[in-house]
Design a protein around this motif. Structure first.
Motif, PDB file in Angstrom:
ATOM      1  N   ASP A 167      58.097  57.254 -27.662  1.00 57.47           N
ATOM      2  CA  ASP A 167      58.537  57.245 -29.193  1.00 57.47           C
ATOM      3  C   ASP A 167      58.931  55.682 -29.485  1.00 57.47           C
ATOM      4  OD1 ASP A 167      60.765  56.458 -27.399  1.00 57.47           O
ATOM      5  OD2 ASP A 167      62.088  58.244 -28.380  1.00 57.47           O
ATOM      6  N   GLY A 168      58.830  54.755 -28.561  1.00 58.13           N
ATOM      7  CA  GLY A 168      58.855  53.399 -29.276  1.00 58.13           C
ATOM      8  C   GLY A 168      60.235  53.205 -29.364  1.00 58.13           C
ATOM      9  N   ARG A 169      61.332  53.697 -28.960  1.00 59.66           N
ATOM     10  CA  ARG A 169      62.778  53.404 -29.279  1.00 59.66           C
ATOM     11  C   ARG A 169      63.535  52.941 -28.103  1.00 59.66           C
ATOM     12  NH1 ARG A 169      65.252  58.407 -32.496  1.00 59.66           N
ATOM     13  NH2 ARG A 169      63.916  58.119 -34.536  1.00 59.66           N
ATOM     14  N   THR A 170      62.880  52.886 -26.992  1.00 62.60           N
ATOM     15  CA  THR A 170      63.322  52.477 -25.597  1.00 62.60           C
ATOM     16  C   THR A 170      62.383  51.218 -24.868  1.00 62.60           C
ATOM     17  OG1 THR A 170      64.249  54.455 -25.466  1.00 62.60           O
ATOM     18  CG2 THR A 170      64.248  52.967 -23.426  1.00 62.60           C
ATOM     19  N   GLY A 171      63.070  50.138 -24.495  1.00 61.93           N
ATOM     20  CA  GLY A 171      62.231  49.179 -23.936  1.00 61.93           C
ATOM     21  C   GLY A 171      63.036  48.690 -22.851  1.00 61.93           C
ATOM     22  N   ARG A 172      62.198  47.647 -21.961  1.00 62.23           N
ATOM     23  CA  ARG A 172      62.741  46.864 -20.790  1.00 62.23           C
ATOM     24  C   ARG A 172      62.494  45.635 -21.047  1.00 62.23           C
ATOM     25  NH1 ARG A 172      58.601  46.383 -17.262  1.00 62.23           N
ATOM     26  NH2 ARG A 172      56.777  47.432 -17.628  1.00 62.23           N
ATOM     27  N   ASN A 173      63.299  44.672 -20.248  1.00 60.71           N
ATOM     28  CA  ASN A 173      63.044  43.169 -20.421  1.00 60.71           C
ATOM     29  C   ASN A 173      63.072  42.700 -21.644  1.00 60.71           C
ATOM     30  OD1 ASN A 173      62.960  43.480 -17.371  1.00 60.71           O
ATOM     31  ND2 ASN A 173      60.426  43.621 -17.648  1.00 60.71           N
ATOM     32  N   VAL A 174      64.066  42.978 -22.440  1.00 57.02           N
ATOM     33  CA  VAL A 174      64.384  42.524 -23.767  1.00 57.02           C
ATOM     34  C   VAL A 174      64.549  41.193 -23.962  1.00 57.02           C
ATOM     35  CG1 VAL A 174      65.333  43.077 -26.111  1.00 57.02           C
ATOM     36  CG2 VAL A 174      64.924  44.890 -24.435  1.00 57.02           C
ATOM     37  N   PHE A 175      64.186  40.412 -24.618  1.00 59.27           N
ATOM     38  CA  PHE A 175      64.317  39.090 -25.115  1.00 59.27           C
ATOM     39  C   PHE A 175      64.625  38.751 -26.732  1.00 59.27           C
ATOM     40  CE2 PHE A 175      63.243  34.880 -26.614  1.00 59.27           C
ATOM     41  CZ  PHE A 175      63.838  33.962 -25.811  1.00 59.27           C
ATOM     42  N   ILE A 176      65.614  38.412 -27.043  1.00 62.61           N
ATOM     43  CA  ILE A 176      66.031  38.011 -28.487  1.00 62.61           C
ATOM     44  C   ILE A 176      66.435  36.599 -28.656  1.00 62.61           C
ATOM     45  CG2 ILE A 176      66.960  38.982 -30.308  1.00 62.61           C
ATOM     46  CD1 ILE A 176      67.822  41.470 -29.128  1.00 62.61           C
ATOM     47  N   LEU A 177      65.803  35.906 -29.608  1.00 64.33           N
ATOM     48  CA  LEU A 177      66.283  34.435 -30.030  1.00 64.33           C
ATOM     49  C   LEU A 177      66.606  34.672 -31.589  1.00 64.33           C
ATOM     50  CD1 LEU A 177      66.411  31.355 -29.580  1.00 64.33           C
ATOM     51  CD2 LEU A 177      64.264  31.183 -30.210  1.00 64.33           C
ATOM     52  N   THR A 178      67.947  34.451 -31.424  1.00 64.76           N
ATOM     53  CA  THR A 178      68.558  34.392 -33.060  1.00 64.76           C
ATOM     54  C   THR A 178      68.937  33.177 -33.472  1.00 64.76           C
ATOM     55  OG1 THR A 178      69.354  36.487 -32.395  1.00 64.76           O
ATOM     56  CG2 THR A 178      70.148  35.658 -34.345  1.00 64.76           C
ATOM     57  N   GLN A 179      68.671  32.722 -34.755  1.00 64.08           N
ATOM     58  CA  GLN A 179      69.038  31.435 -35.191  1.00 64.08           C
ATOM     59  C   GLN A 179      70.071  31.803 -36.585  1.00 64.08           C
ATOM     60  OE1 GLN A 179      65.524  28.972 -35.508  1.00 64.08           O
ATOM     61  NE2 GLN A 179      66.170  28.141 -33.491  1.00 64.08           N
ATOM     62  N   ARG A 180      71.020  31.245 -36.629  1.00 72.75           N
ATOM     63  CA  ARG A 180      71.757  31.422 -38.067  1.00 72.75           C
ATOM     64  C   ARG A 180      72.770  30.488 -38.283  1.00 72.75           C
ATOM     65  NH1 ARG A 180      71.652  36.642 -39.614  1.00 72.75           N
ATOM     66  NH2 ARG A 180      70.760  38.393 -37.853  1.00 72.75           N
ATOM     67  N   GLY A 181      72.122  29.578 -39.171  1.00 72.44           N
ATOM     68  CA  GLY A 181      72.855  28.109 -39.363  1.00 72.44           C
ATOM     69  C   GLY A 181      72.655  27.335 -38.523  1.00 72.44           C
ATOM     70  N   ASP A 182      73.837  26.982 -37.878  1.00 64.27           N
ATOM     71  CA  ASP A 182      73.894  25.981 -36.545  1.00 64.27           C
ATOM     72  C   ASP A 182      73.868  26.516 -35.290  1.00 64.27           C
ATOM     73  OD1 ASP A 182      73.737  23.825 -38.559  1.00 64.27           O
ATOM     74  OD2 ASP A 182      75.926  23.531 -38.674  1.00 64.27           O
ATOM     75  N   SER A 183      73.944  27.884 -35.250  1.00 61.45           N
ATOM     76  CA  SER A 183      74.040  28.467 -33.937  1.00 61.45           C
ATOM     77  C   SER A 183      72.803  28.977 -33.591  1.00 61.45           C
ATOM     78  CB  SER A 183      75.076  29.666 -34.199  1.00 61.45           C
ATOM     79  OG  SER A 183      75.194  30.385 -33.032  1.00 61.45           O
ATOM     80  N   GLU A 184      72.570  29.046 -32.447  1.00 60.17           N
ATOM     81  CA  GLU A 184      71.345  29.539 -31.929  1.00 60.17           C
ATOM     82  C   GLU A 184      71.815  30.478 -30.458  1.00 60.17           C
ATOM     83  OE1 GLU A 184      67.422  27.527 -31.036  1.00 60.17           O
ATOM     84  OE2 GLU A 184      68.193  27.460 -29.002  1.00 60.17           O
ATOM     85  N   ALA A 185      71.352  31.647 -30.501  1.00 53.94           N
ATOM     86  CA  ALA A 185      71.669  32.522 -29.276  1.00 53.94           C
ATOM     87  C   ALA A 185      70.553  33.297 -28.803  1.00 53.94           C
ATOM     88  CB  ALA A 185      72.588  33.661 -30.098  1.00 53.94           C
ATOM     89  N   ILE A 186      70.455  33.136 -27.311  1.00 58.69           N
ATOM     90  CA  ILE A 186      69.451  33.981 -26.625  1.00 58.69           C
ATOM     91  C   ILE A 186      69.861  35.083 -25.803  1.00 58.69           C
ATOM     92  CG2 ILE A 186      68.009  33.597 -24.775  1.00 58.69           C
ATOM     93  CD1 ILE A 186      67.779  30.655 -25.421  1.00 58.69           C
ATOM     94  N   THR A 187      69.550  36.100 -26.147  1.00 58.53           N
ATOM     95  CA  THR A 187      70.128  37.344 -25.539  1.00 58.53           C
ATOM     96  C   THR A 187      68.956  37.981 -24.770  1.00 58.53           C
ATOM     97  OG1 THR A 187      71.516  37.775 -27.584  1.00 58.53           O
ATOM     98  CG2 THR A 187      71.286  39.761 -25.936  1.00 58.53           C
ATOM     99  N   THR A 188      69.469  38.213 -23.443  1.00 57.58           N
ATOM    100  CA  THR A 188      68.276  38.873 -22.731  1.00 57.58           C
ATOM    101  C   THR A 188      68.913  40.128 -21.856  1.00 57.58           C
ATOM    102  OG1 THR A 188      69.206  37.711 -20.537  1.00 57.58           O
ATOM    103  CG2 THR A 188      67.336  36.809 -22.070  1.00 57.58           C
ATOM    104  N   SER A 189      68.265  41.278 -21.765  1.00 54.74           N
ATOM    105  CA  SER A 189      68.716  42.435 -21.247  1.00 54.74           C
ATOM    106  C   SER A 189      67.547  43.198 -20.452  1.00 54.74           C
ATOM    107  CB  SER A 189      69.040  43.384 -22.471  1.00 54.74           C
ATOM    108  OG  SER A 189      69.618  44.770 -22.053  1.00 54.74           O
ATOM    109  N   ALA A 190      68.167  44.069 -19.603  1.00 58.95           N
ATOM    110  CA  ALA A 190      67.243  44.746 -18.692  1.00 58.95           C
ATOM    111  C   ALA A 190      66.563  46.078 -19.345  1.00 58.95           C
ATOM    112  CB  ALA A 190      67.899  45.422 -17.159  1.00 58.95           C
ATOM    113  N   LYS A 191      67.200  46.329 -20.283  1.00 56.25           N
ATOM    114  CA  LYS A 191      66.810  47.679 -21.197  1.00 56.25           C
ATOM    115  C   LYS A 191      67.420  47.598 -22.494  1.00 56.25           C
ATOM    116  CE  LYS A 191      66.829  52.764 -20.602  1.00 56.25           C
ATOM    117  NZ  LYS A 191      67.283  53.922 -19.968  1.00 56.25           N
TER     118      LYS A 191
END
Length: 366
Positions: A167-191
């Motif tokens: 159904d495309g709603r579940t995934g594994r090994n998620v990596f998210i790079l977010t940039q907002r203003g002067d802040s940069e965040a890297i979020t990783t998750s197993a699921k």
């Protein structure tokens, strides 16, 4: 009558050939543009042919009007070059006499233009708008292809995921790079998975960490979480009341008068009037000198058509910006072109009447 049937047959043949050529060129350009948008991630690949069909319906009135205009100019221009018009003029048939067979040939085309502009134009735009919006407003997770980096709609986030559900709603090994203003965040998750709450879509991550860095102060922070909930999409699909004017049906535009709706009505009725004026204008612009084997008349006619269509679009912007009203724009632009077409035919007829006596004297002397 022999005269009417000859002119209509000539126009029908030229109109068919011209329409095929214009359709081929326009469809090729639209296919390239749609494939480019699909390659850029703005259009779903499975919707390419459907969007092309909607775009073809949207451009078909213009193509029909332009094809009929070119058919009139090229057919009557050929008669001028091969001295057929001289024979008709010598028989007492003026240029104004060509209006009746030309209009009889153009009447079905104009009827189709009216149907397309008033009914199929808003229907195609409405379906095309909703189709594109449905694709653009999917959740960011569902837009990510497995094993590929994908940018979110707002351009602030970059995703990478290995999807493991149908159904495309579940995934594994998620990596998210977010940039907002002067802040940069890297979020990783197993699921990660998508959770729907009303009209909002949330991305819920399990067992991961978030590294955030302030690029201005160089401060860093690390947070580990068992569950992390992120708002992925808070926009719902637009209703019919929120659609743009070009996607609204003509009765809806008439019931809700405002500058934007009046501008759309100006364009729709303007294209209908333009299809009629182009036919009348083509009769006067088709004249050419049989002693000069060139197509300058067709070149000037195409230039006139381009200027006319641009003025129609310009009148739409005038009404949208409240610089004028829709009736004044329609009367000023299309009424002026109609008078120009009538005046041009009158001048051609006056020139023929002045030239025919000299032509008859030369024939008698010969």
């Amino acid at each position: 009558m022999l005269f009417d049937s000859t002119v209509r047959r000539e126009l029908a043949r030229s109109f068919g050939v011209t329409l095929v050529v214009i359709l081929t060129i326009v469809l090729t350009i639209m296919l390239i543009q749609t494939l480019g948008r699909a390659a850029g991630g703005n259009v779903a690949p499975q919707d390419v042919m459907l969007l092309m069909a909607y775009a073809s319906l949207a451009h078909l009135p213009t193509m029909l009007s332009l094809s009929m205009f070119i058919a009139v100019v090229s057919s009557l221009g050929r008669m001028y070059r091969e001295s057929e018009m001289t024979i008709w003029f010598a028989s007492g048939i003026g240029l104004a006499r060509f209006v009746r067979p030309v209009l009889r040939m153009a009447a079905p085309v104009i009827a189709v233009v009216i149907l397309l502009n008033l009914l199929l134009w808003p229907w195609g735009n409405q379906n095309s708008t909703l189709l594109l919006e449905r694709f653009q407003k999917r959740s960011d997770l569902s837009r990510v292809a497995p094993g590929q980096f994908q940018t979110s709609r707002d351009g602030n986030s970059t995703f990478f995921i290995d999807r493991d559900s149908e159904d495309g709603r579940t995934g594994r090994n998620v990596f998210i790079l977010t940039q907002r203003g002067d802040s940069e965040a890297i979020t990783t998750s197993a699921k990660g998975q998508i959770v729907l709450e009303g009209d909002d879509r949330f991305l819920v991550l399990d067992h991961g960490q978030r590294n955030e860095t302030n690029e201005k102060t160089q401060e860093k922070s690390l947070a580990r979480f068992e569950e992390y909930k992120v708002l992925a999409d808070s926009q719902a699909m637009r209703t019919a009341d929120q659609l743009p004017p070009k996607a609204l049906y003509t009765p809806d535009l008439l019931r809700n008068p405002n500058p934007k709706n009046d501008a759309e009505l100006t364009w729709r009725f303007g294209m209908i009037l333009a299809s009629l004026n182009m036919v009348m204008l083509g009769i006067g612009l088709s004249a050419s000198n049989p002693r000069r084997a060139n197509n300058w008349n067709l070149l000037f006619a195409m230039l006139a058509a381009v200027v006319y269509f641009n003025v129609v679009n310009l009148s739409q912007s005038w009404v949208a910006n409240s610089r004028t009203t829709a009736p004044l724009a329609l009367l000023g632009v299309h009424g002026g072109v109609f008078l120009l077409a009538i005046g041009l035919m009158w001048l051609r007829d006056q020139g023929n009447r002045l030239c025919l006596p000299r032509f008859k004297r030369k024939v008698a002397a010969a």
